[in-house]
Design an enzyme around this catalytic site. Structure first.
Site, PDB file in Angstrom:
ATOM      1  N   GLU A   1      16.922  54.316 -14.939  1.00  0.00           N
ATOM      2  CA  GLU A   1      17.266  54.016 -13.544  1.00  0.00           C
ATOM      3  C   GLU A   1      18.760  53.748 -13.466  1.00  0.00           C
ATOM      4  OE1 GLU A   1      15.057  50.590 -12.183  1.00  0.00           O
ATOM      5  OE2 GLU A   1      13.294  51.334 -13.240  1.00  0.00           O
TER       6      GLU A   1
ATOM      7  N   LYS B   1      21.955  51.648 -12.527  1.00  0.00           N
ATOM      8  CA  LYS B   1      22.202  50.222 -12.360  1.00  0.00           C
ATOM      9  C   LYS B   1      23.073  50.045 -11.118  1.00  0.00           C
ATOM     10  CE  LYS B   1      23.514  46.172 -15.034  1.00  0.00           C
ATOM     11  NZ  LYS B   1      24.309  45.486 -14.042  1.00  0.00           N
TER      12      LYS B   1
ATOM     13  N   ASP C   1      25.286  48.215  -8.354  1.00  0.00           N
ATOM     14  CA  ASP C   1      26.221  47.104  -8.388  1.00  0.00           C
ATOM     15  C   ASP C   1      26.017  46.208  -7.172  1.00  0.00           C
ATOM     16  OD1 ASP C   1      28.236  45.620  -9.487  1.00  0.00           O
ATOM     17  OD2 ASP C   1      29.826  46.739  -8.472  1.00  0.00           O
TER      18      ASP C   1
ATOM     19  N   TYR D   1      12.993  47.315  -7.742  1.00  0.00           N
ATOM     20  CA  TYR D   1      12.848  47.894  -9.077  1.00  0.00           C
ATOM     21  C   TYR D   1      11.944  47.109 -10.022  1.00  0.00           C
ATOM     22  CZ  TYR D   1      16.948  44.818  -9.827  1.00  0.00           C
ATOM     23  OH  TYR D   1      17.813  43.773  -9.852  1.00  0.00           O
TER      24      TYR D   1
ATOM     25  N   LYS E   1      26.373  50.428 -19.914  1.00  0.00           N
ATOM     26  CA  LYS E   1      27.455  50.304 -18.921  1.00  0.00           C
ATOM     27  C   LYS E   1      28.461  51.430 -19.119  1.00  0.00           C
ATOM     28  CE  LYS E   1      28.113  46.791 -16.626  1.00  0.00           C
ATOM     29  NZ  LYS E   1      28.189  45.388 -16.883  1.00  0.00           N
TER      30      LYS E   1
ATOM     31  N   CYS F   1      64.036  49.897   8.821  1.00  0.00           N
ATOM     32  CA  CYS F   1      62.802  50.682   8.878  1.00  0.00           C
ATOM     33  C   CYS F   1      63.090  52.108   8.431  1.00  0.00           C
ATOM     34  CB  CYS F   1      62.244  50.669  10.300  1.00  0.00           C
ATOM     35  SG  CYS F   1      60.913  51.855  10.543  1.00  0.00           S
TER      36      CYS F   1
ATOM     37  N   CYS G   1      62.592  54.484  11.808  1.00  0.00           N
ATOM     38  CA  CYS G   1      63.457  54.443  12.993  1.00  0.00           C
ATOM     39  C   CYS G   1      64.799  53.759  12.738  1.00  0.00           C
ATOM     40  CB  CYS G   1      62.735  53.768  14.155  1.00  0.00           C
ATOM     41  SG  CYS G   1      62.556  51.987  13.929  1.00  0.00           S
TER      42      CYS G   1
ATOM     43  N   CYS H   1      58.919  46.200  10.876  1.00  0.00           N
ATOM     44  CA  CYS H   1      59.833  46.885  11.787  1.00  0.00           C
ATOM     45  C   CYS H   1      59.507  46.343  13.177  1.00  0.00           C
ATOM     46  CB  CYS H   1      59.583  48.392  11.733  1.00  0.00           C
ATOM     47  SG  CYS H   1      60.298  49.250  13.147  1.00  0.00           S
TER      48      CYS H   1
ATOM     49  N   CYS I   1      58.965  52.578  17.603  1.00  0.00           N
ATOM     50  CA  CYS I   1      59.135  53.287  16.330  1.00  0.00           C
ATOM     51  C   CYS I   1      58.041  54.355  16.235  1.00  0.00           C
ATOM     52  CB  CYS I   1      59.012  52.291  15.183  1.00  0.00           C
ATOM     53  SG  CYS I   1      58.946  53.072  13.566  1.00  0.00           S
TER      54      CYS I   1
HETATM   55  S1  IVH Z   1      15.913  45.387 -14.071  1.00  0.00           S
HETATM   56  C1  IVH Z   1      13.964  41.832 -16.071  1.00  0.00           C
HETATM   57  N1  IVH Z   1      16.918  47.474 -12.832  1.00  0.00           N
HETATM   58  O1  IVH Z   1      21.516  44.196 -13.255  1.00  0.00           O
HETATM   59  C2  IVH Z   1      14.431  42.936 -15.220  1.00  0.00           C
HETATM   60  N2  IVH Z   1      18.229  45.490 -12.928  1.00  0.00           N
HETATM   61  O2  IVH Z   1      22.737  43.021 -15.589  1.00  0.00           O
HETATM   62  C3  IVH Z   1      15.874  42.891 -15.012  1.00  0.00           C
HETATM   63  N3  IVH Z   1      20.381  45.641 -11.765  1.00  0.00           N
HETATM   64  O3  IVH Z   1      20.158  41.008 -12.803  1.00  0.00           O
HETATM   65  C4  IVH Z   1      16.398  43.715 -13.964  1.00  0.00           C
HETATM   66  N4  IVH Z   1      20.148  47.723 -11.090  1.00  0.00           N
HETATM   67  O4  IVH Z   1      20.776  42.389 -10.708  1.00  0.00           O
HETATM   68  C5  IVH Z   1      17.127  46.198 -13.200  1.00  0.00           C
HETATM   69  N5  IVH Z   1      17.670  49.382 -11.736  1.00  0.00           N
HETATM   70  C6  IVH Z   1      17.860  48.107 -12.110  1.00  0.00           C
HETATM   71  C7  IVH Z   1      19.037  47.402 -11.780  1.00  0.00           C
HETATM   72  C8  IVH Z   1      19.186  46.086 -12.227  1.00  0.00           C
HETATM   73  C9  IVH Z   1      20.922  46.655 -11.083  1.00  0.00           C
HETATM   74  C10 IVH Z   1      21.034  44.335 -11.961  1.00  0.00           C
HETATM   75  C11 IVH Z   1      20.156  43.149 -11.730  1.00  0.00           C
HETATM   76  C12 IVH Z   1      20.179  42.375 -13.011  1.00  0.00           C
HETATM   77  C13 IVH Z   1      21.470  42.835 -13.578  1.00  0.00           C
HETATM   78  C14 IVH Z   1      21.501  42.627 -15.063  1.00  0.00           C
END
Ligand code: IVH
Length: 720
Positions: free
Chosen positions: A136, A138, A140, A247, A335, A429, A432, A447, A452
């Site tokens: 999946e 991740k 932000d 998720y 990451k 500026c 102008c 300015c 201008c």
């Molecule tokens: S699973 C025990 N799935 O990443 C299950 N987390 O660095 C833990 N996060 O606290 C979470 N996308 O806020 C999971 N597809 C995803 C995610 C995800 C973002 C975040 C989440 C977690 C943090 C950990």
């Protein structure tokens, strides 16, 4: 589903004479239509209703519920908004700890993590082996836990320290993608966890608004989302357009679910938004392929992702593998490295903004960074240039803050050969030539010349922008020409432009000139809050403008409002009040405002049209909820134009024919869609029939489709 014809805003019998029964019926109808629209928009990503229709339905429901408070239920979409601001947040203990994830940064670390985890599981591997991994993206954002009782959303909390979080139920309710009632009832208690996040475009708009108000900017969407969720006033959260992805279901296995991907599908069926990109793969090699694919592809997503979460798909393994103090052993986050690139700083130019602020901007040798080519980075102000000691000819390291905003991280000092002079902002500026000034309490140089050309151009761009008066076709280059040729000296001049004035400009034919004049005309009907925001008054962004206009019911009363009256508006402090007052008191601005008013720009709230009541197309929405497909060449308008028409009339132009298609408009040389439509027994209309259909709803001076009626094309003569 209620009858589509009756979904027109105000379409039900909800007049004051409506009986309780009728009101109850209409309320159910509206709720079902609104919930469906929210689901299609946020979960299926396939919007069916236009925003303004949605708003109108919601407003109607609010009014009905206000009249019949006994008919309000907690899962009504109206319960998303409102709720009074609170004093603080109540702490809540999580039912089970909300863990975080271990991070890995390379393929080797990833393989080592799984080798370690799976060794422990060896004795437990079943005959059919591992079910593989769930991959999946991740997101932000920030993790939240949602509780449902018998299918109704009852409580939502932030992660906090993992054991105890904060109750943010009222704020979470405002997220339109978050189901208040599940699409299928789940008896008893259900906990669902997921991520609250903000899309790139909503993040950018929020920062723009903050810049306007000279408030500190959010570094990334994650901070912005966290800030929005921890607002004491849910109305503020609501305005920040947060979204949600589900998720995790802590007790999935007890519910008879076997795998993570299956769980995600189950969540989707219940009405939760889940990421489409999630996949089950068989091997770590396939995991690596997933990671490699999304390394670049993620930049085309509407939200920021910073890695991939890899979970054992087989839920039985989750128990076997267990967890460490902070993180599960059955999942890990890969990451992506934050990209930093080294490039040459060719030049530092000074841009002059709408309010005259001088901003140094680094012009870079173009580099590919986080999905785009970067060649400019703001250096903000003189202090910042000095702090980083950035000089022309330096090699610099650039990155994107929050993967969005390009910035210079540092100078590669070793690569500096001769000693270029430090950069200093000019004392005059650059556009102008007026001597610059520093306003009290500010770092920025300004300015002071309001004539201008740079300020006028920026002001016009702002005025015409999408969140402003939305004048399509008035692009950068055109604005430059209009100002340079003295055709436009202030905002009101725009409304004097005639086709002849424009037709001679570069890259401007007769047709585009006519269209632009029509677009400028049409912009007069934007509501006064849009006008106020478009004026470009310092500290007044769209939200502030809405608050002010709401209070004064339009522009006229605002012009005479005192600073105290302005400052008394909720959300408007003394600084904004002073800025508004200074703007409207200025004699030149007063003349400009008067002229705008004379030109027929919507001035008072009542007089303003909501987007649907355009002069060309009054409130009627004959196509409401209809999916309409076009095929073949049209005689009287382009595809884009007819699609726009359909939208304005409440319909949804759709590219493919299906059982849901309401009708298909067939032009000359129709393609396979025509065959499919006949095969499916869809209603088919000719282009001429289409124009006849909408005739009652348009003025004849509408810019397109006004050409003499062509010969009627009889579709029945077309091949079957
Ligand atoms: S699973 C025990 N799935 O990443 C299950 N987390 O660095 C833990 N996060 O606290 C979470 N996308 O806020 C999971 N597809 C995803 C995610 C995800 C973002 C975040 C989440 C977690 C943090 C950990």
């Amino acid at each position: 589903m209620p009858d589509r014809d009756d979904l027109r805003p105000g379409g039900g019998n909800n007049g004051s004479g409506a009986t309780e029964d009728e009101a109850a019926h209409r309320i159910l109808e509206l709720r079902s239509a609104i919930t469906r629209a929210e689901y299609l928009y946020y979960v299926e990503d396939a919007p069916e209703l236009q925003d303004d229709v949605y708003d109108a339905l919601l407003r109607e429901l609010q009014q009905l519920e206000a009249k019949h408070p006994n008919l309000v239920t907690p899962d009504s979409p109206t319960r998303r908004v409102g709720g009074a601001p609170r004093e603080g947040f109540v702490k809540v203990a999580h039912l089970s700890p909300m863990l975080s994830l271990d991070n890995v940064f390379s393929e080797e670390e990833l393989r080592a993590f799984w080798a370690r985890s799976l060794r422990e599981a060896e004795g437990h591997l079943w005959r059919d082996g591992l079910r593989g991994f769930a991959c999946e993206l991740k997101i932000d954002g920030l993790a939240v836990s949602l509780l449902y009782e018998d299918g109704l959303f009852v409580r939502g909390a932030t992660r906090g320290d993992g054991l105890v979080g904060e109750d943010v139920t009222a704020n979470l309710r405002t997220l339109r993608g978050l189901p208040l009632a599940l699409r299928k009832t789940v008896p008893g208690r259900l906990e669902v966890r997921g991520e609250v996040y903000m899309r790139r475009e909503d993040f950018a708009a929020l920062n723009e608004e903050r810049e306007e108000r000279e408030e500190p900017l959010f570094a990334n969407p994650r901070n912005a989302a966290a800030g929005a969720l921890r607002q004491l006033d849910p109305a503020v959260t609501a305005s920040r357009k947060l979204r949600f992805f589900a998720y995790f279901v802590p007790d999935a296995i007890q519910r008879g679910l076997a795998g993570q991907i299956e769980t995600l599908e189950w969540l989707r069926d219940l009405g939760f938004p889940v990421q489409d990109s999630s996949r089950r793969v068989e091997s770590l090699d396939q995991v690596c392929a997933f990671i490699a694919h999304w390394k670049e592809a993620r930049f085309s997503l509407p939200y920021v992702t910073d890695g991939v979460v890899i979970k054992a798909d087989d839920l039985r393994l989750w128990d076997v593998l267990g967890r460490t103090a902070k993180a599960p052993r059955w999942a890990v986050a890969f990451k992506y490295p934050a990209e930093e690139k080294r490039t040459l700083l060719r030049e530092i130019v000074v841009s002059v903004g709408r309010t005259g602020t001088l901003t140094p901007v680094a012009i870079l040798e173009p580099v590919h960074l986080a999905g785009t080519v970067v060649q400019r980075a703001s250096l903000h102000n003189q202090d910042e240039v000095a702090r980083k000691d950035v000089r022309v000819g330096d090699y610099v390291w650039v990155r994107k803050a929050g993967e969005i905003i390009p910035e210079i991280v540092r100078v590669d000092r070793d690569a500096r050969k001769d000693d270029p002079p430090p950069f200093l902002l000019p004392r005059t500026c650059p556009v102008c030539g007026s001597p610059v000034v520093t306003l009290p309490d500010e770092v920025a140089l300004r300015c002071p010349n309001r004539s201008c050309p740079a300020q006028i151009k920026e002001g016009l761009r702002h005025f015409a922008s999408r969140s402003g008066m939305d004048i399509r076709g008035l692009g950068e280059k055109l604005v430059d020409q209009l100002v340079e040729r003295n055709l436009v000296r202030n905002l009101a001049d725009l409304y004097d432009l005639r086709t002849e004035d424009l037709a001679g400009l570069e890259r401007m034919g007769e047709t585009s000139a006519r269209k632009l004049v029509a677009a400028i005309e049409a912009s007069r009907r934007r509501p006064p809050a849009r006008l106020l925001a478009a004026l470009g008054i310092r500290h007044v962004g769209s939200r502030t403008a809405e608050l002010i206009v709401e209070r004064f019911r339009g522009m006229e009363a605002l012009l005479t409002a005192t600073e105290e009256e302005l400052a008394a508006v909720d959300g408007v402090g003394p600084r904004i009040a002073a800025s508004v007052r200074a703007f409207v008191e200025d004699p030149e601005n007063r003349i400009m405002l008067r002229r705008l008013r004379e030109k027929g720009v919507a001035w008072e709230m009542e007089a303003a049209s909501s987007p649907e009541e355009d002069a060309d197309f009054p409130m009627e929405r004959p196509f409401l909820g209809m999916r309409i497909v076009f095929t073949g060449d049209l005689e009287r308008a382009t595809r884009g134009e007819v699609e726009e028409l359909v939208k304005r009339l409440g319909g949804v132009p759709t590219s493919s024919v299906s059982a849901k298609t309401s009708f298909v408009v067939v032009g000359r040389n129709p393609g396979s869609k025509f065959q499919k439509a006949t095969a499916l027994g869809c209603r088919i209309v000719s282009e001429e029939e289409f124009w006849q259909m909408i005739k009652p709803f348009r003025n004849d001076d509408f810019p397109f489709a006004a050409s003499p009626a062509p010969e009627v094309e009889d579709v029945s003569g077309l091949p079957e």
